[in-house]
Design a protein around this motif. Structure first.
Motif, PDB file in Angstrom:
ATOM      1  N   ALA A  62      39.770  97.192  62.035  1.00  0.00           N
ATOM      2  CA  ALA A  62      38.971  98.292  62.661  1.00  0.00           C
ATOM      3  C   ALA A  62      39.104  99.334  61.864  1.00  0.00           C
ATOM      4  O   ALA A  62      37.874  99.814  61.634  1.00  0.00           O
ATOM      5  N   SER A  77      44.533 106.961  62.406  1.00  0.00           N
ATOM      6  CA  SER A  77      44.468 105.557  62.248  1.00  0.00           C
ATOM      7  C   SER A  77      45.271 105.254  61.231  1.00  0.00           C
ATOM      8  O   SER A  77      46.112 104.283  61.100  1.00  0.00           O
ATOM      9  N   VAL A  95      42.713 101.202  67.369  1.00  0.00           N
ATOM     10  CA  VAL A  95      41.369 100.658  67.559  1.00  0.00           C
ATOM     11  C   VAL A  95      40.469 101.415  68.387  1.00  0.00           C
ATOM     12  O   VAL A  95      39.190 101.224  68.202  1.00  0.00           O
ATOM     13  N   PHE A 144      37.197  93.850  67.978  1.00  0.00           N
ATOM     14  CA  PHE A 144      38.525  94.106  67.630  1.00  0.00           C
ATOM     15  C   PHE A 144      38.905  94.880  68.971  1.00  0.00           C
ATOM     16  O   PHE A 144      40.135  94.719  69.141  1.00  0.00           O
ATOM     17  N   ALA A 194      42.482  93.455  70.861  1.00  0.00           N
ATOM     18  CA  ALA A 194      43.597  94.378  71.104  1.00  0.00           C
ATOM     19  C   ALA A 194      44.143  94.205  72.473  1.00  0.00           C
ATOM     20  O   ALA A 194      45.386  94.213  72.402  1.00  0.00           O
TER      21      ALA A 194
END
Length: 422
Positions: free
Chosen positions: A294, A325, A368, A389, A393
């Motif tokens: 992602a 992230s 994500v 994604f 998740a």
């Protein structure tokens, strides 16, 4: 992929009487991932990194092009099995089936699971169920004859495996409330009950089914072969995650299994917990891969997408989402590298595996979501991949033990007090 336990294979490892082996990283190769900010892949020795790079190339060339079409339809691409068979990836878990002799280290096994998750969580789950849960159940719980009979065909992917533990009315509490029963009748066992959320079960050749023996009340394991009368798997429809994975609800009605198919070293739920302890770490590596996949999509999109006359990568708030992230990815990678070292040394504990799954899955879920946010409206359609994604998740966050159950396992370890109900 979920991997069975492996022993250390690291030419760069050195040991001292004062402590465990240490690994000296080699220089980061030019083809390292952008998400590998702290050069974790450089910890692999050259021969294992070569395996990783070949797997990366294979997954992106042969598997990634299949994913969105089949995910959208909720179908399984059976041609993928032939591609995996030709790649030889499934055979990496073990060189031998009775000697517990691994072909790779846990670090490589984890990074391969990450590569799978980086491409597609459904594919990682299919592979993890077959090569981890099912394969390792037979490897760990079977005797030599059973390993010789079942595992070579599974390693070559001529036969596909599934793992049937969860029940319609029992998930986290299945250890004490298993309703599927096994009754001995001469040289056979009769299985009755139901299982749910069983990946690969609609087409698997070997399904490892766990049932409670009505005589001694202990959980036992049986390899049910495809086509056995009374064994009826039905695909679960309407999923919003892992749509390629063919999860099934299984009804077992008078299923007759020979004693030769009972895994003789599974003598109670403690042995089942040992299997889950090992494979749970593989799910954490998969979750890391989903985060990386992602993040890479969001980073590329931010560089290409323009707004107000410039790439959105120049916007401070977009950079903030990307950096947060990347921080999650880097922290989780470090945790998993150390978990792999503990596994290779044979000293890792259940609570360490549980913390990895709990922490990495939670960080995956938030990362994500941040990456999907960067796409705006484009983040909810399959065209840009990130929507897949984002949906997948949610499944990784829950399976192989929920976030809450992992928390209670770790909580019991650190406080000495069990907070489990019952």
């Amino acid at each position: 992929m979920t991997t069975a336990p492996t022993a250390p294979v690291s030419p760069t490892a050195t040991a001292s009487p004062a402590g465990p082996a240490t690994v000296t990283p080699t220089a980061q190769p030019d083809d390292g991932l952008a998400a590998d900010f702290y050069q974790y892949e450089a910890l692999l020795p050259d021969d294992e990194r070569e395996i990783l790079l070949k797997a990366r190339a294979f997954l992106h060339k042969d598997i990634k092009p299949l994913v969105n079409e089949y995910w959208g339809r909720g179908e399984f691409p059976f041609e993928m099995i032939e591609k995996f068979r030709a790649s030889g990836l499934a055979a990496l878990a073990y060189e031998g089936y009775g000697e517990h002799k691994p072909a790779t280290s846990h670090l490589l096994g984890g990074m391969l699971a990450t590569e799978l998750g980086r491409v597609d969580a459904s594919t990682a789950t299919f592979f993890g169920v077959h090569n981890g849960l099912a394969f390792y159940s037979i490897h760990y719980g079977g005797d030599q004859e059973q390993r010789d009979r079942f595992l070579p065909a599974m390693a070559s992917m001529d036969k596909i495996g599934a793992f049937a533990l969860t029940e319609p009315l029992g998930g986290s509490d299945v250890s004490g409330g298993m309703r599927t029963t096994a009754r001995r009748e001469g040289d056979d066992w009769i299985l009755d009950g139901a299982k749910k959320w069983i990946g690969n079960a609609t087409f698997a050749d070997y399904v490892v089914v766990f049932a409670r023996d009505v005589d001694d009340n202990k959980v036992k394991a049986f390899v049910v072969e495809k086509g056995t009368p009374g064994f009826r798997p039905e695909k679960i429809e309407g999923k919003i995650a892992l749509r390629i994975v063919q999860n099934a609800e299984i009804t077992l009605t008078g299923v007759r299994v020979p004693e030769a198919n009972r895994l003789h070293d599974i003598r109670g739920f403690r042995d089942v917990a040992e299997i889950l302890r090992v494979t749970r770490g593989g799910v954490a590596w998969q979750a890391l891969g989903v985060m990386i996949g992602a993040y890479e999509l969001a980073l590329d999109y931010a560089k290409e997408r323009t707004a107000f006359g410039r790439p959105i990568a120049k916007f401070q708030l977009v950079q903030d989402l990307l950096v947060k992230s990347l921080g999650n990815i880097t922290a989780c990678w470090g945790m998993l590298v150390q978990l792999a070292r503990l596994q290779d040394q044979g000293v890792f504990r259940d609570e360490q595996s549980a913390l990895a799954k709990e922490y990495v899955a939670a960080r995956m879920r938030e990362s994500v979501a941040w990456c999907r946010e960067i796409f705006g409206g484009n983040g909810i359609v399959l065209d840009h991949d990130v929507a897949r994604f984002f949906s997948d998740a949610e499944a990784l966050y829950s399976y192989e033990g929920t976030h809450q159950m992992q928390t209670l396992i770790v909580g019991k370890s650190i406080t000495g007090h069990s907070a489990f109900v019952g």
